[in-house]
Structure formats: structure tokens, C-alpha cells
Design a protein around this motif. Structure first.
Motif, PDB file in Angstrom:
ATOM      1  N   TYR A 169     -13.564   3.818  -6.512  1.00 46.73           N
ATOM      2  CA  TYR A 169     -13.639   2.359  -6.675  1.00 46.73           C
ATOM      3  C   TYR A 169     -15.082   1.876  -6.552  1.00 46.73           C
ATOM      4  O   TYR A 169     -15.570   1.091  -7.383  1.00 46.73           O
ATOM      5  CB  TYR A 169     -12.735   1.698  -5.638  1.00 46.73           C
ATOM      6  N   PHE A 206     -12.643   4.089   5.724  1.00 50.52           N
ATOM      7  CA  PHE A 206     -12.392   3.994   4.287  1.00 50.52           C
ATOM      8  C   PHE A 206     -11.839   5.302   3.722  1.00 50.52           C
ATOM      9  O   PHE A 206     -11.208   5.327   2.663  1.00 50.52           O
ATOM     10  CB  PHE A 206     -13.674   3.612   3.535  1.00 50.52           C
ATOM     11  N   THR A 231      -7.469   9.849  -0.534  1.00 49.22           N
ATOM     12  CA  THR A 231      -8.435  10.858  -0.094  1.00 49.22           C
ATOM     13  C   THR A 231      -7.841  11.920   0.820  1.00 49.22           C
ATOM     14  O   THR A 231      -8.085  13.120   0.644  1.00 49.22           O
ATOM     15  CB  THR A 231      -9.631  10.192   0.601  1.00 49.22           C
ATOM     16  N   TYR A 241     -10.165  -3.244  -3.437  1.00 49.94           N
ATOM     17  CA  TYR A 241      -9.879  -1.852  -3.816  1.00 49.94           C
ATOM     18  C   TYR A 241      -8.387  -1.655  -4.084  1.00 49.94           C
ATOM     19  O   TYR A 241      -7.991  -1.039  -5.090  1.00 49.94           O
ATOM     20  CB  TYR A 241     -10.355  -0.906  -2.706  1.00 49.94           C
ATOM     21  N   LEU A 242      -7.543  -2.197  -3.204  1.00 47.92           N
ATOM     22  CA  LEU A 242      -6.099  -2.068  -3.396  1.00 47.92           C
ATOM     23  C   LEU A 242      -5.667  -2.749  -4.698  1.00 47.92           C
ATOM     24  O   LEU A 242      -4.856  -2.197  -5.456  1.00 47.92           O
ATOM     25  CB  LEU A 242      -5.352  -2.682  -2.214  1.00 47.92           C
ATOM     26  N   PRO A 297       0.796  -1.232   0.000  1.00 51.59           N
ATOM     27  CA  PRO A 297       0.000   0.000   0.000  1.00 51.59           C
ATOM     28  C   PRO A 297       0.829   1.282   0.000  1.00 51.59           C
ATOM     29  O   PRO A 297       0.442   2.263  -0.638  1.00 51.59           O
ATOM     30  CB  PRO A 297      -0.833  -0.129   1.284  1.00 51.59           C
ATOM     31  N   THR A 317      -9.519   7.110  -5.208  1.00 49.38           N
ATOM     32  CA  THR A 317     -10.135   7.022  -3.890  1.00 49.38           C
ATOM     33  C   THR A 317     -10.999   5.775  -3.782  1.00 49.38           C
ATOM     34  O   THR A 317     -11.416   5.186  -4.788  1.00 49.38           O
ATOM     35  CB  THR A 317     -10.999   8.254  -3.605  1.00 49.38           C
ATOM     36  N   PHE A 318     -11.300   5.385  -2.564  1.00 53.84           N
ATOM     37  CA  PHE A 318     -12.186   4.244  -2.327  1.00 53.84           C
ATOM     38  C   PHE A 318     -13.579   4.524  -2.888  1.00 53.84           C
ATOM     39  O   PHE A 318     -14.240   3.617  -3.405  1.00 53.84           O
ATOM     40  CB  PHE A 318     -12.255   3.949  -0.830  1.00 53.84           C
ATOM     41  N   LYS A 338      -9.436   6.859   4.888  1.00 51.31           N
ATOM     42  CA  LYS A 338      -7.976   6.787   4.994  1.00 51.31           C
ATOM     43  C   LYS A 338      -7.463   5.777   3.973  1.00 51.31           C
ATOM     44  O   LYS A 338      -6.742   4.833   4.295  1.00 51.31           O
ATOM     45  CB  LYS A 338      -7.564   6.425   6.417  1.00 51.31           C
ATOM     46  N   ASP A 339      -7.855   6.001   2.734  1.00 51.76           N
ATOM     47  CA  ASP A 339      -7.477   5.107   1.640  1.00 51.76           C
ATOM     48  C   ASP A 339      -6.141   5.556   1.050  1.00 51.76           C
ATOM     49  O   ASP A 339      -5.339   6.210   1.715  1.00 51.76           O
ATOM     50  CB  ASP A 339      -8.595   5.058   0.590  1.00 51.76           C
ATOM     51  N   PHE A 398     -11.752  -4.019   0.925  1.00 49.81           N
ATOM     52  CA  PHE A 398     -10.664  -3.048   0.861  1.00 49.81           C
ATOM     53  C   PHE A 398      -9.478  -3.631   0.101  1.00 49.81           C
ATOM     54  O   PHE A 398      -8.794  -2.923  -0.644  1.00 49.81           O
ATOM     55  CB  PHE A 398     -10.247  -2.602   2.266  1.00 49.81           C
TER      56      PHE A 398
END
Length: 429
Positions: free
Chosen positions: A88, A69, A75, A114-115, A19, A84-85, A71-72, A111
Motif C-alpha cells: 500500500y 503495521f 504479512t 490502507y483497509l 478486517p 500488505t501495508f 500485523k496487517d 491504516f
């Protein structure tokens, strides 16, 4: 070295593509680029894993994130980023349903998806299955203008894989096991829980989990639900699970502004802050999970069918694997009384240690400065402090900078901002 670097010189090489360096790729594109994967900054990343993955061994279907979320990967730095989440969710067609769920904490599997979604957009910038073994100086006119990043791909011979103006080391965490304990088919670190538990037969009768933190509680919960005929022994050095402090005021320690305050504080104040607020992250458990495990254990006592057994204020003194299982000796720290458990498997949820960047920098250590504790000295922008003989940028981010930048250094909480600060520093230089 068996090969010479190619004619191209990268602007940035990232070692590791978890990440943190994924967020760096996004920040570099957002700040200087024009489109997905087509940043004007020449960047290349090398990742040991064969594909993108983040704590895959702990992706239980019902496990949720412990950070918002928001703190993706982007954002907190740039809410308008395409990475951003929320972007996604929009692309996946789930944004309305997610809003209706009224949660800040998505499922961990979501999550992770998402990554992966974000990482896929940088596929051409990443070499997976690549193990980096060293960083070697390239001297021109008496100064280190570039470095050659050295490694091997898929077990091949060591070669120079890329010359670069800046290198960013983001190695993540390394699983920690007690001294003398080695992993096997029946002895695992919690990071491999799902991979190894799948090999157990459903008639497992006894399982042991060692540890007092979130991973230990999640492992106990998962094994208890997955193996309905097994007794799950949890070995805790404490009286029980300690609850994580995630109260609003205390959570301010993870704010971007807190990094400035921490970095500028005297050494003794830094250590006090780390000691005061270690219970936000280390060896602590979410309240809901702790209460659920307690209720389950109590219910089983009432029913006379106790499968979840807590061995508190205890420690494991020996682990001996044999053909039929593992013999575990557990000693009470209060009475000194030992007991022997015969288990089908043992899970050590004993945490992680920061991966040390120093071995990669052996050829440059004479030019790298150290702090009073002998650790690499790192500037506010995460650049390793070097002598004037080094002009290229050497950056480190992750838990190895916790002592200088605070508790958020290795966590998702500040990843977007931290990576943006590194990107800004690289571009300004």
C-alpha cells in the motif's frame, strides 16, 4: 421467502466485511486465485454498512494504531502478498517517508485508508447495505449440503440472497451501553464520537466521559483539545487509568503459535490465561496517553484553570436528558457521596460485546454442538462443530471465539493468519 436462490452456488459467503472477512477474501485470492478480485474461488460478502468502514467514529487525526503495521491483512501469513501495508505504501508513494518516521505504529487514519485500499479491490464481491437475517439449511439426500443466506438489501423485503457451500460469520463487535442508557443527540457511545461531536457548538461548557479504557482516554483527550472552553469530567471506576501491558514477553499471547497452545489447554487454564492477560487489551490505556492526560490535568491545577477533571473511584447512577443538556449524577464508590453534573453531552466509552452468531443459526442449532458453557463449539480451524448431517462449512471468527482461541481471536494481531487458516480449511474441504 419471496425469491429463490440464483442458479450459481458460491463456494464461500462471508457475513460482514470488516478486517476479518476482508483478510479472508485476500487469503482466498492469494492461495487459490490469479488476480485482484478474480479468485478461482467463488466468494461473496454481505455488509450492513453502506460502504467499508472500521471504527470511523474514532479516527482522530493524531491517533495511532496500537499494533504494528506488520500485523496487517496479509504479512504474518504471506509477506509476498500484494495486499500488505508495505505494498500500500509503495503504491501511495510514501514508503521512504514512512521508513524515515521510524515507527511501527502508523496513524489510525492511514491504516484505515490502507483497509479501504484493500477493500476496494474486492468491490465486485461485496454487497454493501445488506442486512443478513438468517442462514437456512438446504437438505439433499438427508444431509445439509448447502445453506441459503437470507437477508434484505436497503430495507427491502427478506429474500434468499445466495446459496453457498461455506458460510463465514464475521460480525465484529457491538457497542455496549450501561443498562437503562439509550443513545441520543447528547448521549453517545464512544464509537460515534467524531460523528456526534461535530454537531456540538464550540461554546460547549461541560462534557462528561464515562470509562477507564483506551477509548475513554482518547475521547477525553479529543474533547479537551476540541472544545477549549469546556470542562471535561472523566468518570472512572478505578483510581485512574491503568496502563496496557505491551511488554515483549507478554505480547507473545498474540502470536499465532499461542492460539494452538490456548486451544489445547484445559478449560480452567484457558480462563486463568484470559484473567492474567486481560490487561493487554481490556480497560487499559497506552502509557504515553495516560502520562499526557496527567500532565495536562496537573498543569491546569497549577495555573488555576482546571478543565480536565478526574472523578475516580466513581460511577454514574443516573443520566437524565432535558432540552438544554444532560443531568448526570455521579456517586463516589468510596464515600457514597453523590454529585450532579450538568453537561452538554455525555460519552460512554463502555466497551463492546462480541456480536452473537447464534441468532443467524436458529434453523441449524439442532445440528450445532455446544461446549460445557453452552457456547457454540468451534474447531481449531474456526469451523462450528456440527453433527454428521451437516456437510457444508459453517465458520465463525472474531471475539465470539475468544473463549476457545484466546485473546487474539477478535483483534488485528492475528487476523492475517486466522483468515488464512479458515481459507485453508475451506479449500481442503
Amino acid at each position: 421467502m419471496t425469491a429463490q436462490p440464483g442458479s450459481s452456488i458460491a463456494d464461500v459467503v462471508g457475513i460482514g466485511f470488516g478486517p476479518s472477512n476482508l483478510a479472508l477474501a485476500i487469503a482466498l485470492e492469494d492461495i487459490a486465485g490469479t488476480g485482484a478480485g478474480s479468485s478461482e474461488v467463488g466468494m461473496k460478502f454481505y455488509e450492513r454498512q453502506p460502504e467499508f468502514g472500521w471504527h470511523r467514529g474514532m479516527l482522530m487525526e493524531d491517533a495511532t494504531m496500537q499494533v504494528s503495521f506488520l500485523k496487517d491483512l496479509a504479512t504474518m501469513r504471506n509477506p509476498m502478498s500484494r495486499y500488505t501495508f508495505v505494498s500500500y505504501l509503495q503504491e501511495k508513494g510514501r514508503i521512504a517517508e514512512f521508513i524515515n518516521s521510524k515507527t511501527l505504529y502508523p496513524l489510525r487514519v492511514e491504516f484505515h485508508d490502507y483497509l479501504e485500499w484493500a477493500a476496494h479491490r474486492f468491490q465486485s464481491n461485496v454487497s454493501y447495505g445488506s442486512e443478513i437475517t438468517g442462514i437456512r439449511p438446504v437438505v439433499e439426500n438427508g444431509v445439509v449440503e448447502y445453506v441459503d443466506v437470507v437477508g434484505r438489501t436497503s430495507g427491502g423485503p427478506e429474500t434468499v440472497v445466495q446459496r453457498t457451500r461455506n458460510v463465514v460469520i464475521g460480525l465484529g463487535l457491538t457497542p455496549r451501553l450501561p443498562e437503562g442508557v439509550e443513545e441520543s443527540e447528547r448521549i453517545w457511545h464512544s464509537s460515534r464520537l467524531l460523528h456526534r461531536a461535530g454537531a456540538l457548538t464550540r461554546d460547549a461548557r461541560s462534557l462528561v466521559v464515562v470509562g477507564s479504557g483506551q477509548s475513554a482516554a482518547e475521547a477525553a483527550d479529543y474533547l479537551h483539545r476540541t472544545f477549549p472552553d469546556a470542562v471535561v469530567h472523566t468518570v472512572l471506576s478505578r483510581y485512574g487509568y491503568s496502563v496496557a501491558d505491551d511488554s515483549p514477553f507478554v505480547n507473545g499471547i498474540f502470536d499465532p503459535e499461542a492460539v494452538d497452545q490456548f486451544f489445547d489447554a484445559p478449560s480452567e487454564a484457558k480462563q486463568r490465561l484470559l484473567d492474567y492477560h486481560g490487561n493487554t487489551n481490556y480497560s487499559v490505556v497506552d502509557l504515553d496517553l495516560s502520562q499526557d492526560l496527567y500532565r495536562r490535568s496537573y498543569q491546569e491545577k497549577v495555573l488555576g484553570k482546571q478543565r480536565l477533571r478526574m472523578l475516580n473511584t466513581s460511577r454514574v447512577t443516573s443520566v437524565d436528558e432535558h432540552a438544554a443538556g444532560v443531568r448526570v449524577v455521579v456517586e463516589s464508590m468510596s464515600s457514597g457521596h453523590p454529585q450532579t453534573l450538568d453537561a452538554d453531552a455525555v460519552v460512554f466509552a463502555t466497551g463492546y460485546r462480541p456480536s452473537d452468531p447464534v441468532p443467524l443459526l436458529q434453523d441449524l442449532l439442532s445440528e450445532c454442538k455446544r461446549d460445557e458453557e453452552g457456547r457454540l463449539s468451534v474447531e481449531r480451524d474456526y469451523r462450528v462443530t456440527t453433527s454428521d448431517a451437516v456437510r457444508c462449512g459453517i465458520y465463525v471468527h472474531g471475539a465470539s471465539t475468544e473463549s476457545s482461541h484466546g485473546l487474539s481471536a477478535g483483534l488485528l494481531s492475528n487476523t492475517a493468519v486466522r483468515s488464512g487458516e479458515i481459507a485453508d480449511s475451506i479449500l481442503k474441504r
